[in-house]
Write a protein that holds these residues in place. Structure first.
Motif, PDB file in Angstrom:
ATOM      1  N   ILE A 251       0.949  -1.112  -0.012  1.00  0.00           N
ATOM      2  CA  ILE A 251       0.069  -0.067  -0.046  1.00  0.00           C
ATOM      3  C   ILE A 251       1.040   1.124   0.172  1.00  0.00           C
ATOM      4  N   SER A 252       1.813   1.130   0.705  1.00  0.00           N
ATOM      5  CA  SER A 252       2.858   2.403   0.947  1.00  0.00           C
ATOM      6  C   SER A 252       3.570   2.552  -0.266  1.00  0.00           C
ATOM      7  N   ALA A 253       3.968   1.260  -0.934  1.00  0.00           N
ATOM      8  CA  ALA A 253       4.721   1.620  -2.441  1.00  0.00           C
ATOM      9  C   ALA A 253       4.018   2.019  -3.367  1.00  0.00           C
ATOM     10  N   ILE A 254       2.743   1.651  -3.547  1.00  0.00           N
ATOM     11  CA  ILE A 254       1.694   2.248  -4.422  1.00  0.00           C
ATOM     12  C   ILE A 254       1.384   3.530  -4.383  1.00  0.00           C
ATOM     13  N   ALA A 255       1.238   4.180  -2.931  1.00  0.00           N
ATOM     14  CA  ALA A 255       1.066   5.280  -2.793  1.00  0.00           C
ATOM     15  C   ALA A 255       2.200   6.358  -3.181  1.00  0.00           C
ATOM     16  N   ASP A 256       3.460   6.049  -2.919  1.00  0.00           N
ATOM     17  CA  ASP A 256       4.603   6.481  -3.123  1.00  0.00           C
ATOM     18  C   ASP A 256       4.839   6.645  -4.533  1.00  0.00           C
ATOM     19  N   LYS A 257       4.493   5.891  -5.490  1.00  0.00           N
ATOM     20  CA  LYS A 257       4.807   5.760  -6.895  1.00  0.00           C
ATOM     21  C   LYS A 257       3.578   6.544  -7.299  1.00  0.00           C
ATOM     22  N   ALA A 258       2.344   6.542  -7.004  1.00  0.00           N
ATOM     23  CA  ALA A 258       1.270   7.326  -7.525  1.00  0.00           C
ATOM     24  C   ALA A 258       1.385   8.813  -7.291  1.00  0.00           C
ATOM     25  N   LEU A 259       1.997   9.337  -6.198  1.00  0.00           N
ATOM     26  CA  LEU A 259       2.204  10.589  -5.758  1.00  0.00           C
ATOM     27  C   LEU A 259       3.509  11.148  -6.228  1.00  0.00           C
ATOM     28  N   SER A 260       4.336  10.531  -7.095  1.00  0.00           N
ATOM     29  CA  SER A 260       5.529  10.999  -7.462  1.00  0.00           C
ATOM     30  C   SER A 260       5.251  11.888  -8.483  1.00  0.00           C
ATOM     31  N   PRO A 261       6.332  13.055  -8.602  1.00  0.00           N
ATOM     32  CA  PRO A 261       6.249  13.966  -9.706  1.00  0.00           C
ATOM     33  C   PRO A 261       6.176  13.099 -10.929  1.00  0.00           C
ATOM     34  N   GLY A 262       6.890  12.098 -11.128  1.00  0.00           N
ATOM     35  CA  GLY A 262       6.763  11.305 -12.329  1.00  0.00           C
ATOM     36  C   GLY A 262       5.609  10.850 -12.957  1.00  0.00           C
ATOM     37  N   THR A 263       4.767  10.736 -11.911  1.00  0.00           N
ATOM     38  CA  THR A 263       3.240  10.491 -12.013  1.00  0.00           C
ATOM     39  C   THR A 263       2.432  11.440 -12.527  1.00  0.00           C
ATOM     40  N   LEU A 264       2.382  12.340 -11.168  1.00  0.00           N
ATOM     41  CA  LEU A 264       1.505  13.450 -11.278  1.00  0.00           C
ATOM     42  C   LEU A 264       1.713  14.551 -12.284  1.00  0.00           C
ATOM     43  N   LEU A 265       2.976  14.672 -12.828  1.00  0.00           N
ATOM     44  CA  LEU A 265       3.272  15.526 -13.824  1.00  0.00           C
ATOM     45  C   LEU A 265       3.110  15.350 -15.373  1.00  0.00           C
ATOM     46  N   ALA A 266       2.969  13.783 -15.494  1.00  0.00           N
ATOM     47  CA  ALA A 266       2.991  13.266 -16.777  1.00  0.00           C
ATOM     48  C   ALA A 266       1.464  12.657 -16.954  1.00  0.00           C
ATOM     49  N   PRO A 267       0.655  13.581 -17.757  1.00  0.00           N
ATOM     50  CA  PRO A 267      -0.811  13.134 -18.204  1.00  0.00           C
ATOM     51  C   PRO A 267      -0.751  11.731 -18.763  1.00  0.00           C
ATOM     52  N   TRP A 268       0.116  11.318 -19.545  1.00  0.00           N
ATOM     53  CA  TRP A 268       0.107   9.930 -20.370  1.00  0.00           C
ATOM     54  C   TRP A 268       0.325   8.879 -19.321  1.00  0.00           C
ATOM     55  N   LYS A 269       0.897   9.136 -17.880  1.00  0.00           N
ATOM     56  CA  LYS A 269       0.921   8.276 -16.856  1.00  0.00           C
ATOM     57  C   LYS A 269      -0.342   8.337 -15.746  1.00  0.00           C
ATOM     58  N   LEU A 270      -0.618   9.718 -15.473  1.00  0.00           N
ATOM     59  CA  LEU A 270      -1.623   9.820 -14.527  1.00  0.00           C
ATOM     60  C   LEU A 270      -2.933   9.201 -14.860  1.00  0.00           C
TER      61      LEU A 270
END
Length: 353
Positions: A251-270
């Motif tokens: 659960i912590s690993a998923i939250a960490d990856k989901a809220l990372s800049p690499g996910t939040l700032l990339a619409p094709w990932k978000l």
């Protein structure tokens, strides 16, 4: 006799201080106008970008609201615990096989049982204190309203999310504010949408039941591997208690990856992540996007070492005729834990759970 030079037809007036000042002001004005023009272009560009970002966020928000799946998990009933301080979520991992093909059941090592139970039951608390993730072993032997004593995960099979939530409230004395549930297939899709998650496996694991086959060490798991890791309890000396620690870790690993800049700032990932999450997630009737956003932020805080994680203190693991092997709570220590959560104060530490 020398004649004086003739005066010009249009004689130039002597340069006065006023004329010089005006010329200099016009020259500076042209420079200032150029600077102001550049500034206007910058401000206009920033404004356009801001409008696009706001429109994008608003569009995603409107779309997301329409995708949220809901259930009547939290209903009022006679004797329901009073609200305490802070916020409590019930996080549930359902082992339903509905909508899974035979090939998917085989690939995910989930079998073909038709009954619905819960592999994961966790209370997330946050407020002035916390955040805290408290795992409730699925074999916890508790009273299920209207059905006598049984394993806590049987309450889901007997009455769905509403009976499970009521059972948890009665057993813990906590009033639940929100409910969130993810099923097998949804969990796999969420992890895959993130491109996998980084997990540090504490020991070698091999379990034919869940499909877990990992060497100790940090590694990136795809969705199928993450599900196997979350479901493995046969590789641990302490069985289900080892599994709940792995589940909190995921659960912590998923939250960490989901809220990372690499996910939040990339619409094709978000967007693929949001789509997979909303397809996988079922929440209570009152949970909105802001509640879900706060849930994610608290999870991310835990992944970065804030708050703490624990398991309800265990007294024994006897075998009950007609029920099987169960987990009995240490009533004194469990009462201290739930009392701290109700009061939104620091939870006590019991051993290494």
């Amino acid at each position: 006799m020398t004649m004086p030079p003739e005066p010009p037809e249009h004689p130039l007036p002597p340069a006065s201080s006023t004329t010089v000042y005006r010329a200099e002001r016009r020259r500076r004005g042209r420079k200032g106008g150029g600077r102001r023009s550049v500034l206007r272009r910058i401000l206009l560009t920033l404004l356009v970008v801001l409008v696009v970002v706001v429109a994008y966020a608003a569009g995603v928000g409107i779309w997301a609201v329409g995708q949220i799946q809901r259930t009547d998990a939290l209903g009022d009933y006679s004797g329901r615990p009073a609200a305490g301080k802070g916020t409590n979520w019930l996080l549930v991992g359902s082992d339903t096989r509905k909508n899974l093909t035979k090939e998917q059941q085989k690939e995910l090592h989930v079998g073909s049982d038709s009954g619905d139970e819960t592999d994961t039951i966790i209370v997330l608390h946050y407020g002035a204190s916390g955040p805290y993730l408290v795992s409730i072993p699925r074999d916890s032997y508790v009273s299920i309203p209207g059905h006598g004593k049984n394993k806590i995960n049987a309450s889901y099979a007997l009455g769905g999310p509403e009976l499970l939530a009521r059972t948890v409230e009665q057993a813990t004395g906590l009033r639940l504010d929100h409910y969130a549930e993810v099923n097998f297939a949804g969990f796999v899709d969420v992890v895959d949408a993130l491109g996998g998650v980084e997990v540090c496996v504490p020991q070698d694991l091999s379990d034919s039941y869940s499909g877990a086959d990992f060497e100790a060490g940090c590694q990136t798991m795809n969705g199928t591997e993450a599900l196997a890791y979350a479901r493995d309890r046969h590789s641990y000396a302490n069985g289900d208690l080892g599994r709940v620690q792995a589940q909190r870790q995921l659960i912590s690993a998923i939250a960490d990856k989901a809220l990372s800049p690499g996910t939040l700032l990339a619409p094709w990932k978000l967007l693929p992540f949001l789509n997979a999450s909303l397809d996988a997630l079922t929440v209570d009737q009152d949970a909105g996007l802001l509640n879900l956003g706060r849930l994610g932020l608290e999870m991310d805080d835990i992944s970065h070492g804030d708050g703490s994680t624990t398991t309800v203190p265990i007294a024994s693991e006897p075998s009950v005729p007609g029920v099987g092997d169960v987990v009995e709570w240490n009533e004194t220590e469990a009462a201290e834990l739930f009392s701290a959560l109700r009061a939104d104060t620091t939870i006590p530490t019991f051993g290494s759970n």
